[in-house]
Design an enzyme around this catalytic site. Structure first.
Site, PDB file in Angstrom:
ATOM      1  N   ASP A 170     -10.400   3.526   1.920  1.00 17.02           N
ATOM      2  CA  ASP A 170     -10.682   2.972   3.256  1.00 17.02           C
ATOM      3  C   ASP A 170     -11.506   3.938   4.116  1.00 17.02           C
ATOM      4  O   ASP A 170     -12.468   3.529   4.771  1.00 17.02           O
ATOM      5  CB  ASP A 170      -9.372   2.642   3.989  1.00 17.02           C
ATOM      6  CG  ASP A 170      -8.749   1.339   3.504  1.00 17.02           C
ATOM      7  OD1 ASP A 170      -9.464   0.520   2.909  1.00 17.02           O
ATOM      8  OD2 ASP A 170      -7.534   1.158   3.721  1.00 17.02           O
TER       9      ASP A 170
ATOM     10  N   LYS B 224       0.805  -1.231   0.000  1.00 15.63           N
ATOM     11  CA  LYS B 224       0.000   0.000   0.000  1.00 15.63           C
ATOM     12  C   LYS B 224       0.839   1.283   0.000  1.00 15.63           C
ATOM     13  O   LYS B 224       0.423   2.298  -0.545  1.00 15.63           O
ATOM     14  CB  LYS B 224      -0.930   0.017   1.222  1.00 15.63           C
ATOM     15  CG  LYS B 224      -2.120  -0.926   1.094  1.00 15.63           C
ATOM     16  CD  LYS B 224      -3.004  -0.786   2.320  1.00 15.63           C
ATOM     17  CE  LYS B 224      -4.346  -1.426   2.108  1.00 15.63           C
ATOM     18  NZ  LYS B 224      -5.330  -1.034   3.126  1.00 15.63           N
TER      19      LYS B 224
END
Ligand code: NAP
Length: 283
Positions: A102, A66
């Site tokens: 997210d 990520k």
């Protein structure tokens, strides 16, 4: 030829994103396949470079890539910059943009699945790792009144408390355990577990980050752990009479936001949630 979508991680076999993303594509009759790609850290640059080809719409990104994928992208959006992490890449004619869904997925799950409005609320966040960072950013942007971050390693909670601090939000760090934790839980409107406690194959899979006696009946408990679907914390919260939301909801809503970026269509969230829940229950 069908378009290609997918997720990269290392390892990746555990991911249920291929199951619920493919269910969404099929439901919407979109001619695309969503695949899992196991990519070792030293191969990430080459893999992301190859995404610029025609027919590849984009990918999701999971642990441990990520942060490192950012180096290989043309542009990174505001959420991903603030989080320091990308979970979605979009390919528009060879130009790669990085996003982080997210925070939005977390907020949408709270609002749509539990009817919770963060503005003006008092929140206790358990944990201070990557997931907690996304949650803290999202809740401070949504104008929560106070964010108390409880963590085993207090220094990490202090860093997040500084991030939370804004004109609308007060941030504060406490240890994970003891009287301060019980008091913060008793006064919270929302408790979010962002630790790995209660996660299958994790460091303390039978444990709960909060003693059952500290959970008030008036609170909403959102456990980000989604494996298992019913964690020891959620079981204790249900016994206390509190409202409960499992981590599968955030997982699906962050995926739904990625789906909408790639396809410019509304994601069929109910279809995705059903596929994801079935897949987790079968594990
Ligand atoms: P991470 O960065 O590794 O952070 C782990 C956190 O758990 C840290 O705060 C760590 O405390 C704490 N912790 C670990 N073992 C502990 C123990 N034995 N006692 C007390 N605290 C402990 O992990 P992450 O990426 O934030 O993920 C956390 C959880 O959220 C995972 O279960 C993950 O699957 C889940 N998650 C769910 C979603 C979703 O969409 N539902 C999204 C992201 C993550 P220290 O700082 O003291 O080490």
């Amino acid at each position: 030829m069908p378009a290609t979508l997918g997720i990269i991680g290392y390892p990746i076999a555990h991911s249920i994103s291929p199951i619920f993303q493919q269910a969404a594509l099929d439901h919407c009759s979109i001619d695309a396949t969503y695949q899992a790609f196991e990519v070792a850290p030293e191969q990430v640059g080459r893999f992301v470079g190859d995404l610029r080809r025609e027919g590849l719409w984009g990918i999701n990104v999971t642990v441990p890539h990520k942060e490192t994928v950012i180096l290989h992208l043309d542009q990174v959006d505001d959420w991903a910059t603030a989080a320091g992490a990308v979970n979605t890449i979009v390919n528009r004619e060879g130009y790669l943009t990085g996003h982080n869904t997210d925070g939005l997925g977390f907020l949408r799950a709270l609002q749509d699945e539990a009817g919770f409005v963060p503005e003006g609320s008092r929140v206790l966040v358990l944990g201070a790792g990557g997931a907690a960072r996304g949650v803290v950013l999202a809740l401070s942007r949504a104008k929560a009144a106070s964010l108390i971050i409880a963590n085993r390693t207090l220094e990490r909670a202090q860093l997040l408390a500084e991030l939370a601090q804004s004109a609308d939000t007060e941030g504060c760090a406490i240890p994970l355990g003891g009287r301060d934790l019980a008091k913060a839980a008793g006064e919270a409107d929302l408790i979010v577990n962002c630790t790995t406690i209660g996660m299958s194959h994790g460091p303390d899979e039978a444990g709960s980050p909060l003693p059952a006696a500290s959970i008030p009946s008036t609170v909403l408990v959102n456990d980000l752990v989604y494996n298992p679907l019913e964690t020891p914390l959620l079981e204790a919260a249900a016994r206390a009479g509190a409202a409960c939301l499992g981590g599968i909801h955030m997982l699906v809503y962050q995926g739904a936001a990625s789906f909408e970026m790639w396809t410019a269509q509304d994601a069929p969230v109910a279809v995705m949630l059903e596929a994801a829940t079935k897949a987790m229950a079968a594990r």
